[in-house]
Design an enzyme around this catalytic site. Sequence first.
Site, mmCIF file in Angstrom:
data_model
loop_
_atom_site.group_PDB
_atom_site.id
_atom_site.type_symbol
_atom_site.label_atom_id
_atom_site.label_comp_id
_atom_site.label_asym_id
_atom_site.label_seq_id
_atom_site.Cartn_x
_atom_site.Cartn_y
_atom_site.Cartn_z
ATOM 1 N N SER A 97 0.656 -4.480 -4.153
ATOM 2 C CA SER A 97 -0.593 -3.712 -4.056
ATOM 3 C C SER A 97 -1.833 -4.585 -3.915
ATOM 4 O O SER A 97 -2.697 -4.613 -4.773
ATOM 5 C CB SER A 97 -0.739 -2.802 -5.286
ATOM 6 O OG SER A 97 0.233 -1.791 -5.256
ATOM 7 N N ASN A 152 -2.053 3.929 2.906
ATOM 8 C CA ASN A 152 -2.297 4.491 1.575
ATOM 9 C C ASN A 152 -2.194 6.010 1.578
ATOM 10 O O ASN A 152 -1.626 6.609 0.660
ATOM 11 C CB ASN A 152 -3.680 4.050 1.076
ATOM 12 C CG ASN A 152 -3.668 2.691 0.420
ATOM 13 O OD1 ASN A 152 -3.181 2.538 -0.706
ATOM 14 N ND2 ASN A 152 -4.178 1.695 1.118
ATOM 15 N N ALA A 189 0.800 -1.230 0.000
ATOM 16 C CA ALA A 189 0.000 0.000 0.000
ATOM 17 C C ALA A 189 0.830 1.276 0.000
ATOM 18 O O ALA A 189 0.725 2.107 -0.920
ATOM 19 C CB ALA A 189 -0.940 -0.012 1.209
ATOM 20 N N ALA A 190 1.658 1.468 1.021
ATOM 21 C CA ALA A 190 2.385 2.732 1.147
ATOM 22 C C ALA A 190 3.431 2.895 0.061
ATOM 23 O O ALA A 190 3.526 3.951 -0.584
ATOM 24 C CB ALA A 190 3.037 2.828 2.533
ATOM 25 N N ASP A 222 2.922 1.215 7.721
ATOM 26 C CA ASP A 222 2.919 0.603 9.041
ATOM 27 C C ASP A 222 4.239 0.734 9.781
ATOM 28 O O ASP A 222 4.279 0.618 11.008
ATOM 29 C CB ASP A 222 2.596 -0.896 8.928
ATOM 30 C CG ASP A 222 1.157 -1.166 8.512
ATOM 31 O OD1 ASP A 222 0.398 -0.197 8.354
ATOM 32 O OD2 ASP A 222 0.808 -2.348 8.346
ATOM 33 N N CYS A 226 -6.335 -6.797 4.188
ATOM 34 C CA CYS A 226 -7.550 -6.897 4.989
ATOM 35 C C CYS A 226 -8.544 -7.887 4.393
ATOM 36 O O CYS A 226 -9.443 -8.356 5.095
ATOM 37 C CB CYS A 226 -8.208 -5.524 5.110
ATOM 38 S SG CYS A 226 -7.181 -4.301 5.958
#
Length: 458
Positions: free
Chosen positions: A43, A307, A13-14, A285, A47
């Site tokens: 990507s 994100n 994500a990041a 995170d 979750c």
Amino acid sequence: MARTRMVVVGGDAAGMSAASQARRRRGPDDLEIVAFERGRHTSYSACGTPYFAGGVVKDWRDLVARTPEQFAEQDIDARTGHEVEAIDLEARRARVRDLDRGRTVEEPWDVLVVATGSEPLRPPIPGIDRPGVYGLSVLQDGIDLRKAIDAGPERAVIVGGGYIGLEAAEALVNRGIPTALVEAAPQVMSRIDPDMGELVSQAVRDIGVELHLDEKVEAIEGDDRVRAVRTAARTLEADLVVLGLGTRPAVGLAESSGIHLGESGAIAVNPRMRTPHDGVWAAGDCVEARHLVSGKPVSYHLGTIANKQGRICGINIGGGYATFPGVLGTAASKVCDVEVARTGLSEAELGQLGLQWETATVDSTTRAGYFPGAAPIRTKVLAERRSGRLLGAQIVGKEGAAKRIDVFATAIWNGMAVDEMVNIDLSYAPPFSPVWDPVLIAVRRLSEQVEKTLRDCL
């Protein structure tokens, strides 16, 4: 003019949000972007892995937002199966191991983004590495657990009662597998208050999970594979174990490379997501953020935050200007038909800060009481004594309950007091809410308590 080389460590994500935003602002002739991901996927929705494991999501590919091939179309070189082993801040080089070929190369960088994410907690429990013990952190974990569930285990034990543990419990129950859950704390979901946590614990029991609270796992027993989980009080037979013990920021690489860690134990960054080291940025995170209620540095591991931080990081690297204001820890989950959500601070967290507060807990229904499908919802709100500033909220209820937490999150974000919230113009129709929404009932009750406290002090 030589082009800048941007190296991203971490392909989820990041990291990939940072890469995509930087690319939008700087073309490939100006900025070369290479991302290294030690796993097999980029990507993806971590979750969503419990829902794939439980069969709600049929194909794991549906969890992948963008593949390396799709990133290549943006002139972003995303290399999976590549682990960054070391970072040299002075030489501006990263040592990268190609896990498939078993070779190591030195990769230069002008701009570095550390987005190593979080890693599951794995305490030194004897037998924790036995075959049949699964984590549920990355996409491959979900794929592996799905295969194990498809093989038809006779009995499962979940170790840990946080978000992952509860979602794993739902997945296993939905697949018809007898399941027990062991939690060392007195309640599941320790980030909410005990009175609300008890509702979630009861929901776990109601779906048929054998729940054991206040029990610490002493060993995971077996031979060629797992056979049982032993606590101080009992031995639970199991041929499948899922670990849901929480996560910590994955900062081993950063720490060994000399990248500064903050008070929370995660990487310290400024509001633009830049570290104190020249050319080094970080997001997701693995970094800490400022809590907007306490003002203290915290480390929350949520895809929403990762994100946003990645986006801000990429905007700044790309030549724009953006800042990350902070977090509230807003989160939601569910156990079958029971939804749970929180934002802001709990009573335990407020106590640690030395704040004084008022609290109100109300029971209502998710729809007008006479409308078919109306179901229970309990809402708990906390406000600062005297000022009435909203400090936190928690919700447990049936369908339609959890997303109401966003109203509270918005209010806390904007520094609202509960008396200001009483007249918020929320929507109403019998299929969606009583005429007095549970949110409004709760803040009205709390506003009255704050007013009484003020009168008593005069």
